[in-house]
Structure formats: structure tokens, C-alpha cells
Write an enzyme that holds these catalytic residues in place. Structure first.
Site, PDB file in Angstrom:
ATOM      1  N   GLU A 177       5.676   5.091  -9.748  1.00 44.07           N
ATOM      2  CA  GLU A 177       4.279   5.193  -9.328  1.00 44.07           C
ATOM      3  C   GLU A 177       3.484   4.027  -9.916  1.00 44.07           C
ATOM      4  O   GLU A 177       3.665   3.635 -11.058  1.00 44.07           O
ATOM      5  CB  GLU A 177       3.690   6.518  -9.806  1.00 44.07           C
ATOM      6  CG  GLU A 177       2.250   6.738  -9.371  1.00 44.07           C
ATOM      7  CD  GLU A 177       1.667   8.064  -9.852  1.00 44.07           C
ATOM      8  OE1 GLU A 177       0.691   8.528  -9.249  1.00 44.07           O
ATOM      9  OE2 GLU A 177       2.205   8.629 -10.832  1.00 44.07           O
ATOM     10  N   LYS A 183      -0.436  10.079  -1.596  1.00 41.34           N
ATOM     11  CA  LYS A 183      -0.406  11.204  -2.528  1.00 41.34           C
ATOM     12  C   LYS A 183      -1.324  12.319  -2.048  1.00 41.34           C
ATOM     13  O   LYS A 183      -2.529  12.108  -1.836  1.00 41.34           O
ATOM     14  CB  LYS A 183      -0.820  10.715  -3.914  1.00 41.34           C
ATOM     15  CG  LYS A 183      -0.606  11.718  -5.044  1.00 41.34           C
ATOM     16  CD  LYS A 183      -0.924  11.041  -6.371  1.00 41.34           C
ATOM     17  CE  LYS A 183      -0.595  11.903  -7.575  1.00 41.34           C
ATOM     18  NZ  LYS A 183      -0.848  11.174  -8.840  1.00 41.34           N
ATOM     19  N   CYS A 188       4.256  12.037  -8.011  1.00 39.12           N
ATOM     20  CA  CYS A 188       3.810  12.556  -9.300  1.00 39.12           C
ATOM     21  C   CYS A 188       3.307  13.998  -9.239  1.00 39.12           C
ATOM     22  O   CYS A 188       4.093  14.928  -9.236  1.00 39.12           O
ATOM     23  CB  CYS A 188       2.749  11.631  -9.884  1.00 39.12           C
ATOM     24  SG  CYS A 188       2.498  11.865 -11.671  1.00 39.12           S
TER      25      CYS A 188
END
Length: 314
Positions: free
Chosen positions: A47, A126, A167
């Protein structure tokens, strides 16, 4: 038609990320080449691999990302071009970690995936933004700058279908369940967990998703840098369908190599057939986008593609 190979080598690049974008891109490309030279067929970066991680950095490092799949055009950002070039040069599938993206005046935490010919296979923004407050330890609010994505990304490789998250998406089991229902056998999560939540939850979440969905799951972190404003946990890892850690890193920069044997997926699913044992008469998880549902938002959620239905038969 040749039979599909059942195993391949996966490389997780735990990159030390600095403040110079050009240097980050150059070093990432070097690591991809190293991974390819060591037999890796799919390579994943962490990331925010091209920039420091932090809301104070996202706007300054943001780039445009192509709106269409295929070979990147002249308007693509420098990170997209660099990833496409090294994927084509090395002949690998490349999951380009994530970068800050600017799109129509909004900012996103965005992952681009490329095929061995350098073509952009798809983009994942995301979905679940990292907004937490642990008193005295960790406070972070991505939504101060970033907007959430509204689509999933899965793509086919020569071995299996792969699903992408970033994440904090690890904490939402529905995402992994949808990918499992789509036929994915490998999930890749570029993720910069921190030194507070990382020791507690990073391995736990990866192993849990792998065991519950009976597929391979990997988390790819940046290397830990205690001089940076945000301290990534590191410890990139690959887990198999049993929920067992196949390979893991420490906190330092390096490449983690894992053998993905897809026969394990079929073997585990035949021995513990939880998919066939699901009680769909009591509950269901529906992929809204795959079934062309309207993108409905409520006061309870901003996740448009997951529908969890509980049928109370009591």
C-alpha cells in the site's frame, strides 16, 4: 488446450518507501525484476508504495489513473506507466500495491493490476476508509482527504482468479466472501497496518479470511520505518486455505516468496465442505454489482455492493 497449471510462485515486495516518488518507483521496479528473476509469476507491491503514508501526503503525491483497461495511454500517470513497463518487461502479473489517485476532484487510495503484456487489468479503489481512534496510541482518518471506492476487482490469471482489497478492507469479511463466490482462489491485500494494530490483528485477519473462505490470502506491507510519521508494521505474509502461514517477513525491507498450490484449495474444500453446507435458507451474501443491483446507500453503510440478508425463521 493445455491443462491449467496448479501452482505458481507469488512474490510479496515489502518495500522501504521514502519521500522521493521517482526513487520509490525505481526501487519498486528493481524489486519486481528481482522477483521475476527468482521465478515469481505474480508480484505484489505494498500500500502507498510510491509515497509516504499519511493524509498530509495524499494530495501532493496523487496521480490520475486510466479510466479504461488495456495499454496505458499518454495521459496515464508516471506510476501507472512505470508499473505497466516493468510488468511487460518481466512478463509477470503485477498488483501495483496502491497509490494516491486524483479523479474528478476527489482523492482515492487506488490499486492498479497489470498483465504480463503490460495491459491494465483493472483498478480497485479502497472501499473501507481507515478512520480509527485508539486513545493514546493511534488516531487516523483517511476520510479527511480520501473518498471510498464503489467497485470490486477480480481478474483472471494463467492459474486462478485473483481478488484485490486494500489494508482496512481486511476487516470486512463480506468482501472476501464475495470474492470467494466469484471464484477467486487468491486474495491480495496491500496493507500498511501500523505498530499498534499490526501485532494484534494483521496475521489474525489474514489467517481468518483464508480459513473461512478456504483460499489463499496475502497481505503486503511497506517495510517499517520508525523515522517516518506513520509506522508500518511490516510482516507481509501468505496464508493457505487451512489458515496456516506459508511464509512471512519481519519488519525490514525484502521480498517474501510463497508457493501457491491451488490443489490445496480443492483438497481443503472437499475435506471440510463448508461452502456446500451453507444455510442459504437462513442467510445469504449477494454481490450487488454482479447482479446489477442499484447502488443503494443508507445511514448505516456506504458499502454499496454487499447485501447481507438474515432470514429469521424462529
Amino acid at each position: 488446450m493445455a491443462a491449467q497449471a496448479s501452482s505458481f510462485r507469488l512474490a510479496l515486495v515489502q518495500l522501504a518507501v521514502g519521500s522521493n516518488k521517482a526513487t520509490n518507483l525505481s526501487r519498486a521496479a528493481e524489486k519486481v525484476r528481482e522477483a521475476a528473476q527468482n521465478g515469481s509469476k505474480i508480484v505484489a507491491l505494498p500500500e502507498c508504495f510510491n509515497s509516504p503514508y499519511g493524509t498530509q501526503y495524499f494530495k501532493d503525491y496523487a496521480e490520475e489513473v486510466p479510466a479504461e483497461t488495456g495499454q496505458p495511454g499518454p495521459g496515464a500517470g508516471e506510476s501507472c506507466k512505470a508499473l505497466s513497463q516493468v510488468a511487460r518487461e518481466c512478463g509477470v502479473f503485477l498488483v501495483g500495491g496502491s497509490i494516491p489517485e486524483v479523479r474528478k476532484g476527489k482523492y482515492y487510495n487506488t490499486s492498479m493490476s497489470f498483465g504480463p503484456d503490460g495491459a491494465l487489468l483493472g483498478v480497485f479503489r479502497k472501499v473501507h476508509l481507515f478512520d480509527i481512534d485508539i486513545p493514546g496510541k493511534q488516531k487516523f482518518k483517511e476520510s479527511d482527504i480520501l473518498s471510498p471506492g464503489d467497485k470490486l476487482l477480480s481478474f483472471d490469471t494463467d492459474w486462478c482468479k485473483v481478488g484485490i482489497g486494500i489494508c482496512y478492507d481486511l476487516r470486512f469479511y463480506e468482501l472476501a466472501s464475495i470474492y470467494g463466490l466469484r471464484g477467486c482462489k487468491l486474495l491480495l491485500y496491500p496493507g500498511a497496518f501500523n505498530t499498534t494494530t499490526g501485532p494484534l490483528h494483521f496475521e489474525l485477519l489474514i489467517r481468518g479470511l483464508a480459513a473461512n473462505n478456504q483460499l489463499f490470502v496475502a497481505g503486503v506491507s511497506p517495510a517499517q520505518d520508525l523515522t517516518a510519521s506513520y509506522h508500518a508494521w511490516g510482516h507481509s505474509m501468505l496464508c493457505n486455505p487451512w489458515g496456516k502461514v506459508v511464509v512471512s517477513a519481519d519488519e525490514k525491507e525484502g521480498i517474501v516468496y510463497g508457493e501457491v498450490d491451488l490443489s490445496e484449495v480443492d483438497r481443503v474444500r472437499s475435506q471440510i465442505p463448508v461452502t456446500a453446507q451453507k444455510r442459504w435458507d437462513l442467510y445469504s451474501i449477494t454481490d450487488r454489482l454482479a447482479h446489477n443491483y442499484n447502488l443503494l446507500y443508507t445511514q448505516f453503510t456506504n458499502t454499496p455492493f454487499l447485501l447481507l440478508v438474515i432470514h429469521d425463521v424462529g
